[in-house]
Design an enzyme around this catalytic site. Sequence first.
Site, mmCIF file in Angstrom:
data_model
loop_
_atom_site.group_PDB
_atom_site.id
_atom_site.type_symbol
_atom_site.label_atom_id
_atom_site.label_comp_id
_atom_site.label_asym_id
_atom_site.label_seq_id
_atom_site.Cartn_x
_atom_site.Cartn_y
_atom_site.Cartn_z
ATOM 1 N N ASP A 74 52.979 22.232 44.484
ATOM 2 C CA ASP A 74 53.090 22.023 43.052
ATOM 3 C C ASP A 74 54.559 22.279 42.699
ATOM 4 O O ASP A 74 55.315 22.827 43.499
ATOM 5 C CB ASP A 74 52.158 23.004 42.330
ATOM 6 N N ASP A 89 56.146 22.874 38.807
ATOM 7 C CA ASP A 89 56.359 23.828 37.717
ATOM 8 C C ASP A 89 55.502 25.071 37.925
ATOM 9 O O ASP A 89 54.273 24.991 38.050
ATOM 10 C CB ASP A 89 56.008 23.181 36.373
ATOM 11 N N ASP A 99 50.349 27.423 41.677
ATOM 12 C CA ASP A 99 50.234 28.646 40.875
ATOM 13 C C ASP A 99 49.085 28.608 39.886
ATOM 14 O O ASP A 99 48.918 29.555 39.112
ATOM 15 C CB ASP A 99 51.533 28.883 40.101
#
Length: 228
Positions: free
Chosen positions: A11, A13, A174
């Site tokens: 991922d 951001d 995240d």
Amino acid sequence: MSDALRLILFDVDGTLVDSQGDIVASMTSAFASEGMAVPKRDAILGIVGLSLDVAIPKLVPGLDAAVYARLVDAYKAAYMALRGAQGSQISSPLYPHIRAVLDQLSAVDHYLLGVATGKSRRGLDALLAGHGMEHLFLTQQVADHHPSKPHPAMILAALSETGVAAQNAVMIGDTSFDMDMARAAGVRALAVGWGYHRAEDLVGRADDVIYDARALPGAIERIWESKQ
């Protein structure tokens, strides 16, 4: 015999870069352009990772499609303006030790690196160029071409492009969206504890949770060494 190819998907951001300042500022600008109350910061960060056309309706359900379209366009314009004014290294700085770890992983012959992100193609291109990372990721899956996370389309496309079997791939992110996407695609899931979703909420969804980027190489090896 050579080692089997391994695919490591990231991922962006909240995992590779900390873009929360620009995300919140851009969402604030978008809602202000419509004369609407701005959602709380925690709510905005809670939808990071989703495609904008899915994320904004989650923040404010029940609006007309035309309003959502204007909010999306206003967000994109504000984000581009901030990035243009500051440059990616200030606008979306890499988390500590990330670049060194990416270079370390990319140096392993049987590792292939990729990205699966809710960013647009244009946004990802600008970010990677700003950090000089265009060469690191063999497969790059973006929101323009796939349903929003947690749909597994991005991971499945990355597996197809690289020819790597699902059992030899891991998704690193995240958010719960990343972990659920990994599960839906049949790949391993590794959560990072420095992003936008609470680490404790990822424990049941991930094979492991780490809190320092320097732990990534070891965690990846442990995941693949564990029983499927």
